[in-house]
Design a protein around this motif. Structure first.
Motif, PDB file in Angstrom:
ATOM      1  N   ALA A 113       0.831  -1.200   0.000  1.00 14.45           N
ATOM      2  CA  ALA A 113       0.000   0.000   0.000  1.00 14.45           C
ATOM      3  C   ALA A 113       0.867   1.253   0.000  1.00 14.45           C
ATOM      4  O   ALA A 113       2.049   1.222   0.354  1.00 14.45           O
ATOM      5  N   PHE A 114       0.250   2.349  -0.378  1.00 11.45           N
ATOM      6  CA  PHE A 114       0.946   3.636  -0.382  1.00 11.45           C
ATOM      7  C   PHE A 114       1.354   4.010   1.044  1.00 11.45           C
ATOM      8  O   PHE A 114       0.592   3.843   1.993  1.00 11.45           O
ATOM      9  N   GLY A 115       2.578   4.507   1.177  1.00 14.84           N
ATOM     10  CA  GLY A 115       3.052   4.980   2.479  1.00 14.84           C
ATOM     11  C   GLY A 115       3.760   3.955   3.319  1.00 14.84           C
ATOM     12  O   GLY A 115       4.235   4.283   4.408  1.00 14.84           O
ATOM     13  N   CYS A 116       3.854   2.704   2.816  1.00 11.21           N
ATOM     14  CA  CYS A 116       4.512   1.668   3.624  1.00 11.21           C
ATOM     15  C   CYS A 116       6.030   1.675   3.456  1.00 11.21           C
ATOM     16  O   CYS A 116       6.736   0.942   4.141  1.00 11.21           O
ATOM     17  N   GLY A 117       6.517   2.471   2.526  1.00 13.51           N
ATOM     18  CA  GLY A 117       7.955   2.556   2.312  1.00 13.51           C
ATOM     19  C   GLY A 117       8.522   1.469   1.443  1.00 13.51           C
ATOM     20  O   GLY A 117       9.744   1.389   1.255  1.00 13.51           O
ATOM     21  N   LYS A 118       7.666   0.608   0.880  1.00 10.96           N
ATOM     22  CA  LYS A 118       8.120  -0.460   0.004  1.00 10.96           C
ATOM     23  C   LYS A 118       7.538  -0.265  -1.394  1.00 10.96           C
ATOM     24  O   LYS A 118       6.471   0.317  -1.544  1.00 10.96           O
ATOM     25  N   SER A 119       8.257  -0.771  -2.378  1.00 10.29           N
ATOM     26  CA  SER A 119       7.838  -0.572  -3.756  1.00 10.29           C
ATOM     27  C   SER A 119       7.979  -1.865  -4.555  1.00 10.29           C
ATOM     28  O   SER A 119       8.930  -2.633  -4.346  1.00 10.29           O
ATOM     29  N   GLU A 120       7.026  -2.097  -5.434  1.00  8.03           N
ATOM     30  CA  GLU A 120       7.089  -3.237  -6.356  1.00  8.03           C
ATOM     31  C   GLU A 120       7.057  -2.748  -7.797  1.00  8.03           C
ATOM     32  O   GLU A 120       6.592  -3.435  -8.696  1.00  8.03           O
ATOM     33  N   ALA A 121       7.557  -1.533  -8.018  1.00  8.86           N
ATOM     34  CA  ALA A 121       7.523  -0.957  -9.353  1.00  8.86           C
ATOM     35  C   ALA A 121       8.451  -1.707 -10.289  1.00  8.86           C
ATOM     36  O   ALA A 121       9.543  -2.136  -9.912  1.00  8.86           O
ATOM     37  N   ALA A 122       8.004  -1.862 -11.539  1.00 12.01           N
ATOM     38  CA  ALA A 122       8.790  -2.558 -12.547  1.00 12.01           C
ATOM     39  C   ALA A 122       9.741  -1.587 -13.239  1.00 12.01           C
ATOM     40  O   ALA A 122       9.557  -0.371 -13.212  1.00 12.01           O
ATOM     41  N   ASP A 123      10.751  -2.136 -13.865  1.00  9.52           N
ATOM     42  CA  ASP A 123      11.667  -1.346 -14.684  1.00  9.52           C
ATOM     43  C   ASP A 123      10.890  -0.797 -15.882  1.00  9.52           C
ATOM     44  O   ASP A 123      10.133  -1.521 -16.532  1.00  9.52           O
ATOM     45  N   LEU A 124      11.070   0.478 -16.188  1.00  7.93           N
ATOM     46  CA  LEU A 124      10.331   1.114 -17.272  1.00  7.93           C
ATOM     47  C   LEU A 124      11.027   0.991 -18.630  1.00  7.93           C
ATOM     48  O   LEU A 124      10.505   1.491 -19.627  1.00  7.93           O
ATOM     49  N   SER A 125      12.161   0.332 -18.689  1.00  9.69           N
ATOM     50  CA  SER A 125      12.860   0.170 -19.965  1.00  9.69           C
ATOM     51  C   SER A 125      12.064  -0.759 -20.873  1.00  9.69           C
ATOM     52  O   SER A 125      11.623  -1.835 -20.462  1.00  9.69           O
ATOM     53  N   GLY A 126      11.892  -0.336 -22.127  1.00  9.19           N
ATOM     54  CA  GLY A 126      11.177  -1.151 -23.103  1.00  9.19           C
ATOM     55  C   GLY A 126      12.127  -1.898 -24.020  1.00  9.19           C
ATOM     56  O   GLY A 126      13.335  -1.664 -24.028  1.00  9.19           O
ATOM     57  N   ASP A 127      11.573  -2.807 -24.803  1.00  8.35           N
ATOM     58  CA  ASP A 127      12.352  -3.629 -25.732  1.00  8.35           C
ATOM     59  C   ASP A 127      12.288  -3.000 -27.117  1.00  8.35           C
ATOM     60  O   ASP A 127      11.494  -3.408 -27.970  1.00  8.35           O
ATOM     61  N   TYR A 128      13.134  -1.997 -27.340  1.00  6.02           N
ATOM     62  CA  TYR A 128      13.071  -1.245 -28.599  1.00  6.02           C
ATOM     63  C   TYR A 128      13.291  -2.140 -29.819  1.00  6.02           C
ATOM     64  O   TYR A 128      12.588  -2.015 -30.821  1.00  6.02           O
ATOM     65  N   ASP A 129      14.276  -3.044 -29.755  1.00  8.17           N
ATOM     66  CA  ASP A 129      14.544  -3.904 -30.910  1.00  8.17           C
ATOM     67  C   ASP A 129      13.320  -4.726 -31.288  1.00  8.17           C
ATOM     68  O   ASP A 129      13.002  -4.896 -32.469  1.00  8.17           O
ATOM     69  N   SER A 130      12.632  -5.246 -30.282  1.00  3.39           N
ATOM     70  CA  SER A 130      11.428  -6.029 -30.550  1.00  3.39           C
ATOM     71  C   SER A 130      10.350  -5.169 -31.204  1.00  3.39           C
ATOM     72  O   SER A 130       9.694  -5.597 -32.163  1.00  3.39           O
TER      73      SER A 130
END
Length: 510
Positions: free
Chosen positions: A393-410
């Motif tokens: 949840a927001f405010g817990c100090g932990k994050s599960e965000a994914a890397d935002l880098s995309g697969d340009y070659d694909s």
């Protein structure tokens, strides 16, 4: 098709981008909003504000678990349709770009012959409706939308999916935006800013959604890119981009100007696209006109037999120039009534955020949370609409965000595949074996594929590693005898419905 020289020059331009000066095409000056930069807010306090915004972003940007689930849904639909038709299905839009909101849909496009989209759409509907309901991937609410852009809509594991046909422009835009994000850098400043501003437009002001007569996602991305291109040196994070976005567009002269990446363009100068100089803190353009020209050469979609030429830029209420196609108005979806609503929302948002940024330090974080109150109410309690398991949840100090880098070659390989497919369509009487799908082709870079294409241009057969690529025949399916040999006439002016996410029926007023 892109030429080899254009591709080489693109690589050179990437290295020059951050060191070579760029200039707009006109010596005239557009009267920009008052300069509020540098901020009167203390630099350390501003950094804390950006950190709080990053915490909010972590609740709405792609999470590791949502990335996995959406990829599984995409792979499932690809296998399902390939199994019946032997044709290819490619993702485009915010999911592969990794700028989707938790409520965002998945956009897929089926590459098939251009004179049978309606029949193909109806058959895709039948396949989805007849799919085993005991499957792990539960398909619901299958619907065919017989608009100019044929769309099959459904829900797979509670994620809305839009399947379109031959939407090459979507594949082009994906490549362009991924490359731009790489060039801008700053820890994906472009993508993070797009996510944050989309969240405000969607959850807080309800002004996002082309199919509701509001702003399309692609148009919004161009508005964000316009801001970053002009004011990049003073933008330290997504909050700075949001503040500049609201302040700039709040006072923008939409009656006399339209938006292009390189600056405002006087409507009176159209169809010539001449960007005017903006007072922008002394910044030179981050993306030079030369760079954008090469992008058009490489990523633009070839004109097909179904397209008519000579269309001028259609003036609407909110006008935004497509960087890959000068005569395409990305703001054409906005109705007159919604245009006034959008201006009101931008004005209100600029005022409220300006007030929040003047609060003392101990109140600033709470003020930003209230500015995104609907966003956090919807997504900050440990649940996401697009996943079925709890998250932090927001405010817990932990994050599960994914890397935002995309697969340009694909993405680029997919665009090349589509261009090859439509440039070399064979007659029905030709006898060739179908090609292997991309999943069976050894992984190769966009450079390798482009070299192979240019070297073999004009031939009917291309060698990809140990596989043979040949143009496809018209699709084959269980109902092939029902396919009508009809052609369709389209109006370029209303071809796209945009890629905006689903908008709830409840609309907030200001």
């Amino acid at each position: 098709m892109p030429e080899m020289s254009a591709f080489l020059e693109m690589e050179d331009l990437q290295e020059e981008l951050l060191t070579s000066p760029s200039h707009t095409s006109s010596s005239s000056s557009y009267s920009s909003p008052p300069n509020l930069y540098p901020f009167s807010i203390d630099a350390e306090l501003w950094l804390l504000a950006e950190e709080r915004i990053q915490e909010i972003l972590c609740t709405i940007q792609p999470a590791i678990v949502s990335e996995k689930k959406r990829k599984e849904v995409i792979n499932y639909i690809q296998r399902l349709i390939n199994g019946y038709y032997g044709i290819e299905v490619f993702p485009f839009g915010s999911v592969p770009l990794k700028t989707y909101l938790p409520d965002g849909d998945i956009d897929l496009t089926v590459l098939g012959h251009q004179n049978v989209e309606e029949d193909l759409a109806r058959f895709v509907c039948k396949i989805l409706e007849n799919e085993d309901q005991d499957s792990v991937f539960e398909i619901k609410d299958v619907q065919y939308v017989p608009a100019q852009v044929k769309i099959v809509k459904c829900s797979v594991q509670n994620i809305p999916v839009d399947i379109s046909f031959n939407q090459m422009a979507g594949l082009s835009a994906l490549c362009f935006l991924e490359k731009v994000d790489q060039l801008i850098g700053k820890d994906h400043l472009f993508k993070r800013s797009v996510i944050l501003i989309k969240a405000w437009c969607y959850y807080e002001s309800r002004i996002l959604g082309a199919h509701y007569g509001l702003i399309s996602t692609y148009a919004l991305e161009m508005m964000v890119l316009h801001i970053i291109n002009l004011f990049h040196s003073s933008l330290c994070g997504p909050l700075a981009v949001l503040h500049r976005f609201l302040d700039y567009y709040n006072t923008f002269d939409w009656d006399n100007y339209c938006i292009s990446i390189n600056g405002p363009v006087a409507i009176s100068s159209l169809p010539e696209i001449v960007a005017e100089t903006v007072e922008n803190d002394g910044d030179e353009l981050l993306l030079s006109p030369e760079f954008l020209k090469k992008c058009r050469e490489i990523y633009s979609v070839p004109i097909t037999a179904l397209e008519t030429t000579g269309h001028e830029f259609a003036i609407k209420h909110l006008n935004i120039v497509d960087p890959l196609k000068d005569n395409n108005n990305l703001g054409r979806s906005v109705s007159k009534g919604n245009f006034h609503r959008i201006r009101c929302a931008l004005s209100y948002g600029a005022q409220r955020l300006g007030e929040i940024l003047t609060l003392p330090g101990h109140c600033l974080g709470m003020g930003l949370e209230k500015f995104f109150i609907n966003t956090l109410e919807r997504n900050g309690k440990g649940l996401r609409p697009d996943v079925q398991v709890p998250i932090h949840a927001f405010g817990c100090g932990k994050s599960e965000a994914a890397d935002l880098s995309g697969d340009y070659d694909s993405y680029y390989n997919g665009l090349l595949y589509g261009q090859c497919y439509h440039d070399y369509t064979l007659p029905v009487t030709a006898q060739f074996s179908p090609p292997s799908p991309p999943s069976q082709i050894p992984s190769r870079s966009a450079w390798d594929v482009l070299c192979q294409y240019v070297q073999g241009k004009g031939n009917l057969v291309y060698q990809w590693g140990t596989e043979v690529f040949v143009p496809r025949l018209p699709f084959c399916h269980p109902y092939a005898s029902q396919v009508r040999a009809s052609t369709f006439s389209t109006d370029e002016g209303e071809k796209s419905r945009g890629t905006g996410t689903y908008i709830p029926e409840r609309v907030c007023s200001f």
